[in-house]
Design an enzyme around this catalytic site. Structure first.
Site, short mmCIF file in Angstrom:
data_model
loop_
_atom_site.label_atom_id
_atom_site.label_comp_id
_atom_site.label_asym_id
_atom_site.label_seq_id
_atom_site.Cartn_x
_atom_site.Cartn_y
_atom_site.Cartn_z
N HIS A 50 -39.36 12.82 15.99
CA HIS A 50 -38.13 12.83 16.77
C HIS A 50 -36.87 12.89 15.92
O HIS A 50 -35.77 12.97 16.47
CB HIS A 50 -38.09 11.59 17.66
CG HIS A 50 -39.32 11.41 18.47
ND1 HIS A 50 -40.37 10.59 18.07
CD2 HIS A 50 -39.72 11.98 19.64
CE1 HIS A 50 -41.33 10.64 18.97
NE2 HIS A 50 -40.96 11.48 19.91
N GLY B 120 -25.68 5.89 23.53
CA GLY B 120 -26.72 6.62 24.24
C GLY B 120 -26.50 8.12 24.20
O GLY B 120 -27.43 8.89 24.01
N ARG C 123 -21.18 11.38 22.39
CA ARG C 123 -20.41 10.23 21.93
C ARG C 123 -20.67 9.99 20.45
O ARG C 123 -19.76 9.63 19.70
CB ARG C 123 -20.75 8.98 22.73
CG ARG C 123 -19.80 7.80 22.44
CD ARG C 123 -20.22 6.54 23.17
NE ARG C 123 -20.15 6.75 24.61
CZ ARG C 123 -20.81 6.01 25.50
NH1 ARG C 123 -21.61 5.04 25.09
NH2 ARG C 123 -20.69 6.23 26.78
N ARG D 16 -34.10 17.82 19.62
CA ARG D 16 -33.82 17.70 21.05
C ARG D 16 -32.34 17.46 21.33
O ARG D 16 -31.97 16.89 22.36
CB ARG D 16 -34.66 16.56 21.67
CG ARG D 16 -36.15 16.73 21.51
CD ARG D 16 -36.92 15.71 22.32
NE ARG D 16 -38.35 15.88 22.13
CZ ARG D 16 -39.27 15.32 22.89
NH1 ARG D 16 -38.90 14.55 23.91
NH2 ARG D 16 -40.56 15.52 22.67
N ARG E 215 -25.85 -1.16 18.89
CA ARG E 215 -25.76 -0.32 20.08
C ARG E 215 -24.35 -0.41 20.64
O ARG E 215 -23.79 -1.50 20.78
CB ARG E 215 -26.78 -0.77 21.13
CG ARG E 215 -26.46 -0.22 22.52
CD ARG E 215 -27.59 -0.29 23.51
NE ARG E 215 -27.13 -0.36 24.89
CZ ARG E 215 -26.52 0.62 25.55
NH1 ARG E 215 -26.25 1.76 24.95
NH2 ARG E 215 -26.15 0.46 26.80
N ILE E 216 -23.77 0.73 20.96
CA ILE E 216 -22.47 0.79 21.62
C ILE E 216 -22.64 1.64 22.87
O ILE E 216 -22.93 2.83 22.79
CB ILE E 216 -21.38 1.36 20.68
CG1 ILE E 216 -21.88 2.60 19.93
CG2 ILE E 216 -20.92 0.32 19.70
CD1 ILE E 216 -20.81 3.26 19.09
N GLY E 217 -22.49 1.02 24.03
CA GLY E 217 -22.79 1.74 25.24
C GLY E 217 -21.98 1.28 26.42
O GLY E 217 -21.08 0.45 26.31
N SER E 218 -22.31 1.82 27.57
CA SER E 218 -21.64 1.48 28.82
C SER E 218 -22.53 0.54 29.63
O SER E 218 -23.74 0.44 29.39
CB SER E 218 -21.32 2.74 29.62
OG SER E 218 -22.52 3.47 29.88
N GLU F 43 -27.40 -2.99 31.83
CA GLU F 43 -27.52 -1.73 31.09
C GLU F 43 -29.00 -1.45 30.92
O GLU F 43 -29.81 -2.03 31.64
CB GLU F 43 -26.74 -1.80 29.76
CG GLU F 43 -27.05 -3.00 28.89
CD GLU F 43 -28.25 -2.78 27.98
OE1 GLU F 43 -28.11 -2.07 26.98
OE2 GLU F 43 -29.33 -3.36 28.26
N MET F 44 -29.40 -0.60 29.98
CA MET F 44 -30.80 -0.16 29.98
C MET F 44 -31.49 -0.16 28.62
O MET F 44 -32.58 0.39 28.50
CB MET F 44 -30.88 1.26 30.58
CG MET F 44 -30.37 1.37 31.99
SD MET F 44 -30.56 3.03 32.72
CE MET F 44 -32.34 3.10 32.92
N GLU F 45 -30.90 -0.79 27.58
CA GLU F 45 -31.50 -0.64 26.26
C GLU F 45 -31.55 -1.90 25.39
O GLU F 45 -32.39 -2.01 24.51
CB GLU F 45 -30.74 0.44 25.46
CG GLU F 45 -30.93 1.85 25.97
CD GLU F 45 -29.94 2.25 27.04
OE1 GLU F 45 -30.17 3.26 27.72
OE2 GLU F 45 -28.92 1.54 27.20
N SER G 217 -18.25 0.45 32.42
CA SER G 217 -17.98 1.80 32.91
C SER G 217 -17.95 1.87 34.43
O SER G 217 -17.38 2.80 35.00
CB SER G 217 -19.03 2.77 32.39
OG SER G 217 -20.32 2.40 32.87
N ASP G 218 -18.57 0.90 35.07
CA ASP G 218 -18.55 0.83 36.53
C ASP G 218 -18.79 -0.61 36.95
O ASP G 218 -19.21 -1.44 36.14
CB ASP G 218 -19.60 1.77 37.13
CG ASP G 218 -21.00 1.50 36.61
OD1 ASP G 218 -21.78 0.85 37.31
OD2 ASP G 218 -21.30 1.93 35.47
N ARG H 76 -16.43 8.13 29.69
CA ARG H 76 -17.51 7.40 29.01
C ARG H 76 -17.85 8.02 27.66
O ARG H 76 -18.26 7.33 26.74
CB ARG H 76 -18.74 7.34 29.91
CG ARG H 76 -18.56 6.47 31.13
CD ARG H 76 -19.87 6.20 31.84
NE ARG H 76 -20.44 7.39 32.43
CZ ARG H 76 -20.15 7.83 33.67
NH1 ARG H 76 -19.26 7.19 34.41
NH2 ARG H 76 -20.73 8.91 34.14
#
Length: 242
Positions: A4, A20, A24, A43, A87-90, A179-181, A203-204, A217
């Site tokens: 990967h 993510g 970004r 990918r 990790r930097i995310g929403s 969030e998801m991670e 973000s929401d 975002r």
């Protein structure tokens, strides 16, 4: 190379920021890093290495969800010698006091996923960030004049649809956002004895139904990016002159 990541040995710095979204990652690299170069693009999951104020830093996307970040974090740690991942995310806010674009730093990540139990012999693992990174992040936020919220979040597997009992349970247990991670990242970091942190931007909002656009975002969460970069900078040793 891995299945990967098509970077070569030595292409990644020991500290990697992971959003993510690949775009970004590209935005951070082009906006904040010097002497930057693309090191992986399998990918279209883009990764870059450069310098932030003279210190080596990489940034690479991790995709969406715990299976995705688990693959990339595992390969970065075990094949490329990465020692710190931020990790930097929403995230979607649950706490009614949180507003759009507020910063959150996770002090723990609850989860609805079975992935963490699979790593921990069927038991519930308390997924948490590295304390040293967490403390440095808090000190750095003070220096930058930022006021992130520190607390527990939820890493979920479902973006659409969930148990209707989940939201009131999160509010009852003072879980600030979803969030998801992060839970998967914290568990992998613990397993392989490296350091991890998660900095998020709201973000929401799951209560008020407010939300930011996909473009916002991607490119406008600068306070989060700067807090993560300055935290990383504070933990990277000064370069040794040849």
């Amino acid at each position: 190379m891995t299945p990967h990541i098509n970077a070569q040995t030595g292409d990644f710095a020991e500290t990697v920021l992971m959003p993510g979204d690949p775009l970004r990652a590209k935005y951070i690299a082009e906006t904040y890093l010097e002497n930057v170069r693309e090191v992986t693009n399998v990918r279209n999951v883009l990764g870059f290495t450069g310098e932030y104020k003279g210190k080596p830093v990489s940034v690479m996307a991790h995709g969406m969800g715990m299976p995705s970040i688990s693959i990339y974090a595992h390969e970065l740690i075990n094949y490329y010698g990465v020692k710190k991942i931020i990790r930097i995310g929403s995230c979607g806010a649950v706490d009614e006091e949180l507003k759009l674009r507020d910063l959150i730093v996770a002090t723990g990540a609850s989860t609805s996923s079975s992935m963490i139990r699979d790593r921990f012999a069927g038991y519930d693992y308390a997924a948490a960030p590295d304390f040293g990174l967490l403390r440095t992040c808090a000190d750095t936020a003070d220096k930058l004049g930022l006021s992130p919220r520190f607390g527990n979040i939820l890493s979920g597997d479902l973006f659409y649809g969930s148990n209707p009992a989940l939201l009131p349970a999160m509010q009852k247990m003072n879980v600030m956002a979803v969030e998801m991670e992060a839970a998967a990242l914290f568990a992998i970091a613990a397993e392989f004895r490296v350091k991890a942190l998660c900095v998020l931007t709201v973000s929401d909002h799951l209560i008020t139904a407010e939300e930011t656009s996909s473009e916002e975002r991607q490119t406008s969460f600068n306070q989060m990016m700067e807090l993560a970069l300055e935290t990383a900078y504070a933990t990277i040793p000064e370069p040794v002159d040849a």
